[in-house]
Enzyme design. Sequence first.
Site, PDB file in Angstrom:
ATOM      1  N   TYR A  57       0.835  -1.210   0.000  1.00  0.00           N
ATOM      2  CA  TYR A  57       0.000   0.000   0.000  1.00  0.00           C
ATOM      3  C   TYR A  57       0.871   1.261   0.000  1.00  0.00           C
ATOM      4  CZ  TYR A  57      -4.208  -2.805   0.753  1.00  0.00           C
ATOM      5  OH  TYR A  57      -5.237  -3.707   0.606  1.00  0.00           O
ATOM      6  N   SER A 162      -5.736 -13.820   0.371  1.00  0.00           N
ATOM      7  CA  SER A 162      -6.591 -12.829  -0.280  1.00  0.00           C
ATOM      8  C   SER A 162      -6.623 -13.142  -1.770  1.00  0.00           C
ATOM      9  CB  SER A 162      -6.000 -11.430  -0.034  1.00  0.00           C
ATOM     10  OG  SER A 162      -6.809 -10.451  -0.625  1.00  0.00           O
ATOM     11  N   ASN A 163      -7.798 -13.038  -2.348  1.00  0.00           N
ATOM     12  CA  ASN A 163      -7.972 -13.226  -3.800  1.00  0.00           C
ATOM     13  C   ASN A 163      -7.617 -14.634  -4.267  1.00  0.00           C
ATOM     14  OD1 ASN A 163      -8.620 -10.359  -4.240  1.00  0.00           O
ATOM     15  ND2 ASN A 163      -6.483 -10.024  -3.682  1.00  0.00           N
ATOM     16  N   TRP A 213     -13.340  -6.654   0.420  1.00  0.00           N
ATOM     17  CA  TRP A 213     -12.654  -5.409   0.037  1.00  0.00           C
ATOM     18  C   TRP A 213     -13.435  -4.630  -1.011  1.00  0.00           C
ATOM     19  CZ3 TRP A 213     -10.572  -4.875  -4.960  1.00  0.00           C
ATOM     20  CH2 TRP A 213     -10.075  -5.993  -5.618  1.00  0.00           C
ATOM     21  N   SER A 214     -13.184  -3.326  -1.052  1.00  0.00           N
ATOM     22  CA  SER A 214     -13.895  -2.387  -1.935  1.00  0.00           C
ATOM     23  C   SER A 214     -15.413  -2.560  -1.840  1.00  0.00           C
ATOM     24  CB  SER A 214     -13.407  -2.510  -3.388  1.00  0.00           C
ATOM     25  OG  SER A 214     -12.084  -2.034  -3.495  1.00  0.00           O
ATOM     26  N   GLY A 217     -17.312  -0.630  -4.313  1.00  0.00           N
ATOM     27  CA  GLY A 217     -16.803  -0.729  -5.694  1.00  0.00           C
ATOM     28  C   GLY A 217     -15.742   0.326  -5.989  1.00  0.00           C
TER      29      GLY A 217
HETATM   30  N1  LIG Z   1      -6.989  -7.619  -0.678  1.00  0.00           N
HETATM   31  C1  LIG Z   1      -7.020  -6.837  -1.723  1.00  0.00           C
HETATM   32  O1  LIG Z   1      -6.567  -7.221  -2.831  1.00  0.00           O
HETATM   33  C2  LIG Z   1      -7.586  -5.460  -1.581  1.00  0.00           C
HETATM   34  C3  LIG Z   1      -7.793  -4.657  -2.734  1.00  0.00           C
HETATM   35  C4  LIG Z   1      -8.344  -3.395  -2.561  1.00  0.00           C
HETATM   36  C5  LIG Z   1      -8.671  -2.935  -1.271  1.00  0.00           C
HETATM   37  N2  LIG Z   1      -8.430  -3.720  -0.184  1.00  0.00           N
HETATM   38  C6  LIG Z   1      -8.786  -3.247   1.185  1.00  0.00           C
HETATM   39  O2  LIG Z   1     -10.125  -2.793   1.192  1.00  0.00           O
HETATM   40  C7  LIG Z   1     -10.180  -1.479   1.709  1.00  0.00           C
HETATM   41  C8  LIG Z   1     -11.361  -0.739   1.112  1.00  0.00           C
HETATM   42  O3  LIG Z   1     -11.220  -0.675  -0.316  1.00  0.00           O
HETATM   43  P1  LIG Z   1     -11.668   0.639  -1.087  1.00  0.00           P
HETATM   44  O4  LIG Z   1     -10.926   1.799  -0.542  1.00  0.00           O
HETATM   45  O5  LIG Z   1     -11.597   0.366  -2.547  1.00  0.00           O
HETATM   46  O6  LIG Z   1     -13.209   0.737  -0.560  1.00  0.00           O
HETATM   47  P2  LIG Z   1     -14.497   1.410  -1.194  1.00  0.00           P
HETATM   48  O7  LIG Z   1     -15.354   1.801  -0.039  1.00  0.00           O
HETATM   49  O8  LIG Z   1     -15.089   0.529  -2.218  1.00  0.00           O
HETATM   50  O9  LIG Z   1     -13.991   2.723  -1.918  1.00  0.00           O
HETATM   51  C9  LIG Z   1     -13.439   3.788  -1.195  1.00  0.00           C
HETATM   52  C10 LIG Z   1     -13.521   5.020  -2.074  1.00  0.00           C
HETATM   53  O10 LIG Z   1     -14.875   5.431  -2.129  1.00  0.00           O
HETATM   54  C11 LIG Z   1     -14.985   6.750  -1.663  1.00  0.00           C
HETATM   55  N3  LIG Z   1     -16.187   6.842  -0.821  1.00  0.00           N
HETATM   56  C12 LIG Z   1     -16.445   6.238   0.332  1.00  0.00           C
HETATM   57  N4  LIG Z   1     -17.653   6.565   0.823  1.00  0.00           N
HETATM   58  C13 LIG Z   1     -18.154   7.418  -0.058  1.00  0.00           C
HETATM   59  C14 LIG Z   1     -19.374   8.118  -0.132  1.00  0.00           C
HETATM   60  N5  LIG Z   1     -20.313   8.013   0.826  1.00  0.00           N
HETATM   61  N6  LIG Z   1     -19.565   8.927  -1.197  1.00  0.00           N
HETATM   62  C15 LIG Z   1     -18.624   9.035  -2.159  1.00  0.00           C
HETATM   63  N7  LIG Z   1     -17.442   8.397  -2.139  1.00  0.00           N
HETATM   64  C16 LIG Z   1     -17.220   7.583  -1.105  1.00  0.00           C
HETATM   65  C17 LIG Z   1     -13.754   7.023  -0.822  1.00  0.00           C
HETATM   66  O11 LIG Z   1     -13.422   8.404  -0.871  1.00  0.00           O
HETATM   67  P3  LIG Z   1     -13.266   9.276   0.504  1.00  0.00           P
HETATM   68  O12 LIG Z   1     -11.997   8.878   1.143  1.00  0.00           O
HETATM   69  O13 LIG Z   1     -13.255  10.683  -0.010  1.00  0.00           O
HETATM   70  O14 LIG Z   1     -14.488   8.988   1.342  1.00  0.00           O
HETATM   71  C18 LIG Z   1     -12.711   6.170  -1.508  1.00  0.00           C
HETATM   72  O15 LIG Z   1     -12.112   6.857  -2.575  1.00  0.00           O
HETATM   73  C19 LIG Z   1      -8.795  -0.891   1.398  1.00  0.00           C
HETATM   74  O16 LIG Z   1      -8.445   0.203   2.237  1.00  0.00           O
HETATM   75  C20 LIG Z   1      -7.924  -2.069   1.657  1.00  0.00           C
HETATM   76  O17 LIG Z   1      -7.670  -2.182   3.049  1.00  0.00           O
HETATM   77  C21 LIG Z   1      -7.904  -4.978  -0.317  1.00  0.00           C
END
Ligand SMILES: NC(=O)c1ccc[n+]([C@@H]2O[C@H](COP(=O)([O-])OP(=O)(O)OC[C@H]3O[C@@H](n4cnc5c(N)ncnc54)[C@H](OP(=O)(O)O)[C@@H]3O)[C@@H](O)[C@H]2O)c1
Length: 304
Positions: A57, A162-163, A213-214, A217
């Site tokens: 990260y 993971s994955n 995760w995500s 999306g």
């Molecule tokens: N294992 C893996 O391969 C893998 C891959 C990807 C991620 N992950 C893990 O999963 C976690 C979450 O993933 P992600 O960050 O992609 O999660 P996500 O919740 O799908 O997306 C987060 C994004 O959405 C925005 N967001 C959140 N709430 C919002 C809202 N109410 N309105 C508009 N935008 C909003 C955030 O911006 P703001 O910050 O401005 O709110 C951020 O840019 C990561 O931090 C990581 O720990 C793991």
Amino acid sequence: MIPRLPIAPNGPSFSKLIYGTWRILDDADTANSADLLKRFHKCLELGITTLDTAEIYGLYKVEEFIGETLKKEPGLRDKFEIVTKCGIYVPCDYHPDRKTAFYNADAARIVKSTEKSLRLMGIDHIDLLLVHRPDWLTSADETAAGLNKLLKEGKIRAAGVSNYNVHQFELLNSRMAQPLVTNQVEFSLLHMDPIYDGTGDQCQRLGIKPMAWSPLGKGALMDKTQSASSRIHAKCAELSAKYGDATVDQLAYAWIMAHPSQPLPIIGTNRIDRLVATAKSADIKLDREDWYALWTAAKGHGIP
Ligand SMILES: NC(=O)c1ccc[n+]([C@@H]2O[C@H](COP(=O)([O-])OP(=O)(O)OC[C@H]3O[C@@H](n4cnc5c(N)ncnc54)[C@H](OP(=O)(O)O)[C@@H]3O)[C@@H](O)[C@H]2O)c1
């Protein structure tokens, strides 16, 4: 207060919602220890005690940033369970020698990466280590040897992946001295693979909980200009009042948590207001018909 749940039989207990740190260096306004410390405190106040991170990260800079932040307050680390991942290596400023991105889950690399994670975060153990992606070039015996060594030495308290697909999980699990405790997979209204590809079923069979995760999306679910998201927003507007004026993101989290494998979503926001709002989703129990209505809105067609 967000409840804590055992992630696996004899596994660690994690908070039902987890705070993810993938993006914590992305936003110049919040990429400082003072801001991250505020979010850590808010997490604890809400009952979010589990942090998710990874070696890669911030192009290998996030773990160090977490370490700097934890060091500001003695005792803070012990209030959290720390999940990290290893195994993805990409060319970057730190590694100009690398020409191609690759995976490496051999024993020596897993041990070296974990020892580096411990050093960078300034901690003496990792609560859960995940192999970030399956490394197609490493045998399960080899990967398990690295994980088993770290478990034996107490450097990690639990191991997972993971994955991984269900076959990759089953194979590695068969070589483990201590069973894998989770598979961290992409899962949201915009990415439903785990309910079709056997991941959710495998987790139920083994009594382990996947980490999702995500959950929004990667933010696309909040972007109404995309067709699936706009249909989901319209359905959420219809359902909102029934669930205490729940917002789209809260209903999207509730949708994930309703799956019988009991996924633990990982929150990705850098904003405290969104962190607080998301926490409310843990109390929402979607009715069957509403869960399927959101599935239908996401897909743009009814069930087969
Ligand atoms: N294992 C893996 O391969 C893998 C891959 C990807 C991620 N992950 C893990 O999963 C976690 C979450 O993933 P992600 O960050 O992609 O999660 P996500 O919740 O799908 O997306 C987060 C994004 O959405 C925005 N967001 C959140 N709430 C919002 C809202 N109410 N309105 C508009 N935008 C909003 C955030 O911006 P703001 O910050 O401005 O709110 C951020 O840019 C990561 O931090 C990581 O720990 C793991």
